[in-house]
Design an enzyme around this catalytic site. Sequence first.
Site, PDB file in Angstrom:
ATOM      1  N   GLU A  91       0.811  -1.287  -0.043  1.00 13.02           N
ATOM      2  CA  GLU A  91       0.124   0.112   0.021  1.00 13.02           C
ATOM      3  C   GLU A  91       1.026   1.360   0.044  1.00 13.02           C
ATOM      4  O   GLU A  91       1.358   1.714   1.134  1.00 13.02           O
ATOM      5  CB  GLU A  91      -0.923  -0.062   1.203  1.00 13.02           C
ATOM      6  CG  GLU A  91      -1.983   1.184   1.201  1.00 13.02           C
ATOM      7  CD  GLU A  91      -2.851   1.178   2.363  1.00 13.02           C
ATOM      8  OE1 GLU A  91      -4.121   1.733   2.173  1.00 13.02           O
ATOM      9  OE2 GLU A  91      -2.604   0.643   3.263  1.00 13.02           O
TER      10      GLU A  91
ATOM     11  N   HIS B 293       0.260   7.862   5.141  1.00 17.23           N
ATOM     12  CA  HIS B 293       1.489   7.732   4.390  1.00 17.23           C
ATOM     13  C   HIS B 293       2.301   9.088   4.369  1.00 17.23           C
ATOM     14  O   HIS B 293       1.837  10.173   4.132  1.00 17.23           O
ATOM     15  CB  HIS B 293       1.094   7.201   3.110  1.00 17.23           C
ATOM     16  CG  HIS B 293       0.436   5.843   3.024  1.00 17.23           C
ATOM     17  ND1 HIS B 293       0.917   4.682   2.836  1.00 17.23           N
ATOM     18  CD2 HIS B 293      -0.990   5.616   3.293  1.00 17.23           C
ATOM     19  CE1 HIS B 293       0.341   3.779   2.715  1.00 17.23           C
ATOM     20  NE2 HIS B 293      -0.779   4.134   2.887  1.00 17.23           N
TER      21      HIS B 293
ATOM     22  N   HIS C 158      -6.045   5.505  -2.557  1.00 15.93           N
ATOM     23  CA  HIS C 158      -5.368   6.457  -2.126  1.00 15.93           C
ATOM     24  C   HIS C 158      -5.157   7.469  -3.260  1.00 15.93           C
ATOM     25  O   HIS C 158      -4.050   7.670  -3.782  1.00 15.93           O
ATOM     26  CB  HIS C 158      -4.068   6.428  -1.360  1.00 15.93           C
ATOM     27  CG  HIS C 158      -3.944   5.768  -0.066  1.00 15.93           C
ATOM     28  ND1 HIS C 158      -3.987   6.860   1.110  1.00 15.93           N
ATOM     29  CD2 HIS C 158      -4.150   4.427   0.317  1.00 15.93           C
ATOM     30  CE1 HIS C 158      -4.307   6.021   2.234  1.00 15.93           C
ATOM     31  NE2 HIS C 158      -4.427   4.696   1.660  1.00 15.93           N
TER      32      HIS C 158
ATOM     33  N   ASN D  35     -12.678   5.729   1.801  1.00 16.58           N
ATOM     34  CA  ASN D  35     -11.509   6.555   2.328  1.00 16.58           C
ATOM     35  C   ASN D  35     -10.313   6.807   1.386  1.00 16.58           C
ATOM     36  O   ASN D  35     -10.010   6.069   0.761  1.00 16.58           O
ATOM     37  CB  ASN D  35     -11.119   5.591   3.671  1.00 16.58           C
ATOM     38  CG  ASN D  35     -12.287   5.425   4.384  1.00 16.58           C
ATOM     39  OD1 ASN D  35     -12.770   4.355   4.723  1.00 16.58           O
ATOM     40  ND2 ASN D  35     -12.604   6.532   5.186  1.00 16.58           N
TER      41      ASN D  35
ATOM     42  N   ARG E 126     -22.403  15.800  -9.364  1.00 18.42           N
ATOM     43  CA  ARG E 126     -21.948  16.406 -10.979  1.00 18.42           C
ATOM     44  C   ARG E 126     -20.678  15.778 -11.243  1.00 18.42           C
ATOM     45  O   ARG E 126     -19.953  15.582 -12.142  1.00 18.42           O
ATOM     46  CB  ARG E 126     -21.825  17.773 -11.066  1.00 18.42           C
ATOM     47  CG  ARG E 126     -23.386  18.269 -10.960  1.00 18.42           C
ATOM     48  CD  ARG E 126     -23.217  19.816 -11.573  1.00 18.42           C
ATOM     49  NE  ARG E 126     -24.434  20.528 -11.134  1.00 18.42           N
ATOM     50  CZ  ARG E 126     -25.037  21.126 -10.264  1.00 18.42           C
ATOM     51  NH1 ARG E 126     -24.161  21.202  -9.191  1.00 18.42           N
ATOM     52  NH2 ARG E 126     -26.132  21.740 -10.202  1.00 18.42           N
TER      53      ARG E 126
ATOM     54  N   ASP F 236     -15.654  -0.486  10.896  1.00 19.91           N
ATOM     55  CA  ASP F 236     -15.348  -0.335  12.396  1.00 19.91           C
ATOM     56  C   ASP F 236     -16.031   0.740  13.132  1.00 19.91           C
ATOM     57  O   ASP F 236     -15.951   1.133  14.377  1.00 19.91           O
ATOM     58  CB  ASP F 236     -13.987   0.030  12.516  1.00 19.91           C
ATOM     59  CG  ASP F 236     -13.358   1.235  11.922  1.00 19.91           C
ATOM     60  OD1 ASP F 236     -14.301   1.859  11.254  1.00 19.91           O
ATOM     61  OD2 ASP F 236     -12.263   1.701  12.198  1.00 19.91           O
TER      62      ASP F 236
ATOM     63  N   HIS G 154     -14.401   4.635  10.314  1.00 22.43           N
ATOM     64  CA  HIS G 154     -13.944   4.949   8.820  1.00 22.43           C
ATOM     65  C   HIS G 154     -15.347   5.047   8.072  1.00 22.43           C
ATOM     66  O   HIS G 154     -15.340   6.000   7.086  1.00 22.43           O
ATOM     67  CB  HIS G 154     -13.294   3.884   8.122  1.00 22.43           C
ATOM     68  CG  HIS G 154     -11.960   3.522   8.690  1.00 22.43           C
ATOM     69  ND1 HIS G 154     -11.545   3.444   9.940  1.00 22.43           N
ATOM     70  CD2 HIS G 154     -10.801   4.076   7.985  1.00 22.43           C
ATOM     71  CE1 HIS G 154     -10.283   3.671   9.936  1.00 22.43           C
ATOM     72  NE2 HIS G 154      -9.788   3.970   9.060  1.00 22.43           N
TER      73      HIS G 154
ATOM     74  N   ASP H  67      -7.615  -3.201   7.903  1.00 17.98           N
ATOM     75  CA  ASP H  67      -6.542  -1.996   7.579  1.00 17.98           C
ATOM     76  C   ASP H  67      -5.995  -1.686   9.187  1.00 17.98           C
ATOM     77  O   ASP H  67      -5.520  -0.490   9.143  1.00 17.98           O
ATOM     78  CB  ASP H  67      -7.284  -0.887   7.114  1.00 17.98           C
ATOM     79  CG  ASP H  67      -6.322   0.327   6.862  1.00 17.98           C
ATOM     80  OD1 ASP H  67      -5.050  -0.047   6.220  1.00 17.98           O
ATOM     81  OD2 ASP H  67      -6.669   1.339   6.766  1.00 17.98           O
TER      82      ASP H  67
ATOM     83  N   GLY I 181      -5.070   3.886   9.768  1.00 17.40           N
ATOM     84  CA  GLY I 181      -5.453   2.381   9.732  1.00 17.40           C
ATOM     85  C   GLY I 181      -6.499   2.487  10.798  1.00 17.40           C
ATOM     86  O   GLY I 181      -7.323   3.474  11.342  1.00 17.40           O
TER      87      GLY I 181
END
Length: 406
Positions: free
Chosen positions: A145, A157, A211, A235, A243, A264, A267, A290, A329
Amino acid sequence: MAQQQSVPRPSGPGRTVLAGARIARPSGVVERGRIAVEGGRIAAVHSRDADLGRSGEAPAADAMDLSGHLIVPGFVDMHVHGGGGGSFSSADPEECLTAIATHRRHGTTSMVASTVTGELTDLARQAAVLAELVQQGELAGIHFEGPFISPHRCGAHQPELLRDPDPAEVRRLLDAARGTASMMTVAPELPGGLDSVRLLADAGVIAAVGHTDSTYDATRRAIEAGATVATHLFNAMPTLGHRTPGPVAALLEDERITVELINDGTHLHPSVLQLAVRQAGDGRVAFITDAMGAAGMSDGMYPLGPMRVEVKDGVARISEGPTAGSIAGSTLTLDRAFRRAVSVDGLTVDQAVQALSATPARLLGIDGRTGSLSDGKDADLVVLDEAYAVVGVMRRGEWLVHPQKG
């Protein structure tokens, strides 16, 4: 919880019989079923105790009575970064085994280790360690990832370590994994994105869109190039607009895409999760954790790749730097995802089993041996009580959590 009772004698050499429970079979949940396990595999599944007389198999007097319980296939997590204080990005085999053991105690009998964006040299070193664990049968594969993701949707990240998806660098990571890479997340709108998706598809590795700051049309092009998974849908990607539908609409509407969902309660709002399940259908949804190293642990500070994460009230967030405050995560385990699915989200047991076992097993190409309670498959199963709490976990015929021992 299961009533404490003496552990029964084996029902024969290497044989275990589980009787009286509801059993989640591929054809649906059956009452008072019976599972015979032998040599680490499921020898037979009977829909009802009464079927034994017609099958020619004599009832075992010393069968383990699991009346009042539900037996489901072992969970399959195709996106998990760690747990129990251990991280798959550590390049430490013992730390990785700690994470594996933690999730197994919560019913995940098969999992793919996910890395976090880092320098290519570091990722290659991590892949070498994880590849050994795959070859030893501890993991089902590796998921990269990052680092080939959008700086505009980087989430947890490190932005300065991100890079465009150069196919040569993608190949370098696949080579480091020595044939054990299962999936790589790519932002397809970046330079080299579509070529990298094609490379992954040609190599038999799942190309996942995630991402990403992609548009609807760019996402469609990625699907045509071979992408088959949406990394934690909703996410770290543009929201669904009336639109500008963005990637969410493209990923939900295409039958070739399986969508990951993190169930969970943090998220995704329950209504959004239910919308995705209805739109995608049962066979296109895979619940993932995750999870990072804090899964199964208390609040506190934890590493996530090169970053520091603070867990407060069970929610993990980056503690410092330009992405401080971003959700990092989760601390989820798949038993909690199952329980939430059937008790909060209104999914049936069959739907939950599909999302937590059958669909991810199929995507990973391991459904020939796990993902359902079927004759001949590995004896990977989870025993749940009436509140859907885990009271037993069996992996390949071995009890990791014994229903009588806790």
